[in-house]
Design a protein around this motif. Structure first.
Motif, PDB file in Angstrom:
ATOM      1  N   UNK A 115      49.131  31.165  39.521  1.00 46.70           N
ATOM      2  CA  UNK A 115      49.929  32.372  39.617  1.00 46.70           C
ATOM      3  C   UNK A 115      49.704  33.084  40.928  1.00 46.70           C
ATOM      4  N   UNK A 116      50.562  34.052  41.185  1.00 49.75           N
ATOM      5  CA  UNK A 116      50.499  34.880  42.383  1.00 49.75           C
ATOM      6  C   UNK A 116      50.757  36.310  41.952  1.00 49.75           C
ATOM      7  N   UNK A 117      50.030  37.243  42.536  1.00 52.83           N
ATOM      8  CA  UNK A 117      50.245  38.645  42.192  1.00 52.83           C
ATOM      9  C   UNK A 117      49.511  39.569  43.136  1.00 52.83           C
ATOM     10  N   UNK A 118      49.494  40.843  42.759  1.00 51.25           N
ATOM     11  CA  UNK A 118      48.837  41.882  43.545  1.00 51.25           C
ATOM     12  C   UNK A 118      47.717  42.477  42.702  1.00 51.25           C
ATOM     13  N   UNK A 174      33.020  43.201  41.995  1.00 49.85           N
ATOM     14  CA  UNK A 174      34.065  42.453  42.706  1.00 49.85           C
ATOM     15  C   UNK A 174      34.058  42.893  44.162  1.00 49.85           C
ATOM     16  N   UNK A 175      33.856  41.908  45.045  1.00 52.78           N
ATOM     17  CA  UNK A 175      33.756  42.227  46.468  1.00 52.78           C
ATOM     18  C   UNK A 175      34.767  41.472  47.325  1.00 52.78           C
ATOM     19  N   UNK A 176      35.386  40.457  46.765  1.00 53.66           N
ATOM     20  CA  UNK A 176      36.275  39.607  47.576  1.00 53.66           C
ATOM     21  C   UNK A 176      37.669  40.188  47.756  1.00 53.66           C
ATOM     22  N   UNK A 177      38.097  41.065  46.835  1.00 53.45           N
ATOM     23  CA  UNK A 177      39.466  41.562  46.869  1.00 53.45           C
ATOM     24  C   UNK A 177      39.500  43.065  46.637  1.00 53.45           C
ATOM     25  N   UNK A 178      40.558  43.686  47.141  1.00 51.80           N
ATOM     26  CA  UNK A 178      40.743  45.131  46.986  1.00 51.80           C
ATOM     27  C   UNK A 178      42.068  45.400  46.280  1.00 51.80           C
ATOM     28  N   UNK A 179      42.158  46.556  45.655  1.00 52.80           N
ATOM     29  CA  UNK A 179      43.404  46.956  45.013  1.00 52.80           C
ATOM     30  C   UNK A 179      44.526  46.918  46.052  1.00 52.80           C
ATOM     31  N   UNK A 180      45.645  46.328  45.668  1.00 52.16           N
ATOM     32  CA  UNK A 180      46.797  46.209  46.563  1.00 52.16           C
ATOM     33  C   UNK A 180      46.868  44.901  47.321  1.00 52.16           C
ATOM     34  N   UNK A 181      45.803  44.122  47.299  1.00 51.39           N
ATOM     35  CA  UNK A 181      45.777  42.841  48.021  1.00 51.39           C
ATOM     36  C   UNK A 181      46.544  41.787  47.239  1.00 51.39           C
ATOM     37  N   UNK A 182      47.280  40.972  47.958  1.00 49.75           N
ATOM     38  CA  UNK A 182      48.045  39.877  47.354  1.00 49.75           C
ATOM     39  C   UNK A 182      47.138  38.664  47.199  1.00 49.75           C
ATOM     40  N   UNK A 183      47.160  38.048  46.002  1.00 51.48           N
ATOM     41  CA  UNK A 183      46.291  36.910  45.713  1.00 51.48           C
ATOM     42  C   UNK A 183      47.040  35.827  44.943  1.00 51.48           C
ATOM     43  N   UNK A 184      46.495  34.633  45.000  1.00 54.71           N
ATOM     44  CA  UNK A 184      46.944  33.521  44.174  1.00 54.71           C
ATOM     45  C   UNK A 184      45.736  33.013  43.427  1.00 54.71           C
ATOM     46  N   UNK A 185      45.949  32.385  42.275  1.00 52.21           N
ATOM     47  CA  UNK A 185      44.830  31.881  41.493  1.00 52.21           C
ATOM     48  C   UNK A 185      45.172  30.607  40.757  1.00 52.21           C
ATOM     49  N   UNK A 186      44.121  29.878  40.441  1.00 50.94           N
ATOM     50  CA  UNK A 186      44.192  28.691  39.584  1.00 50.94           C
ATOM     51  C   UNK A 186      43.121  28.888  38.538  1.00 50.94           C
ATOM     52  N   UNK A 187      43.513  28.937  37.292  1.00 52.30           N
ATOM     53  CA  UNK A 187      42.549  29.115  36.211  1.00 52.30           C
ATOM     54  C   UNK A 187      43.111  28.492  34.947  1.00 52.30           C
TER      55      UNK A 187
END
Length: 82
Positions: A3-6, A14-27
């Protein structure tokens, strides 16, 4: 599930991402069609705005099989079997 989202919020530690950052994931599991998904930060990657959602999600899936699938081992042919 890919998936992809914000990022809408983060948990403690949590240190890798911040609110508002666009991310993709595999889970594994369900949820990519949900309004909100809980994703482990170690299963997500940051995405630049220049990559469309569909391309980003499809690209994440392309790298998966070689990294998690066991190698396929075929027996070596014997010289007498030719």
């Amino acid at each position: 599930m890919e998936g992809v989202g914000v990022v809408e919020g983060t948990g403690d530690g949590v240190s890798r991402f911040a609110v508002g950052q666009r991310v993709g994931w595999m889970a594994g599991g369900q949820g990519s069609f949900s309004d909100y998904v809980l994703v482990d930060q170690m299963k997500a990657v940051g995405l630049p705005d220049s990559i469309e959602d569909e391309v980003a999600a499809a690209s994440l899936m392309q790298a998966l099989p070689p990294t998690i699938s066991p190698p396929i081992r075929t027996p070596s042919p014997k010289a007498t079997s030719w």
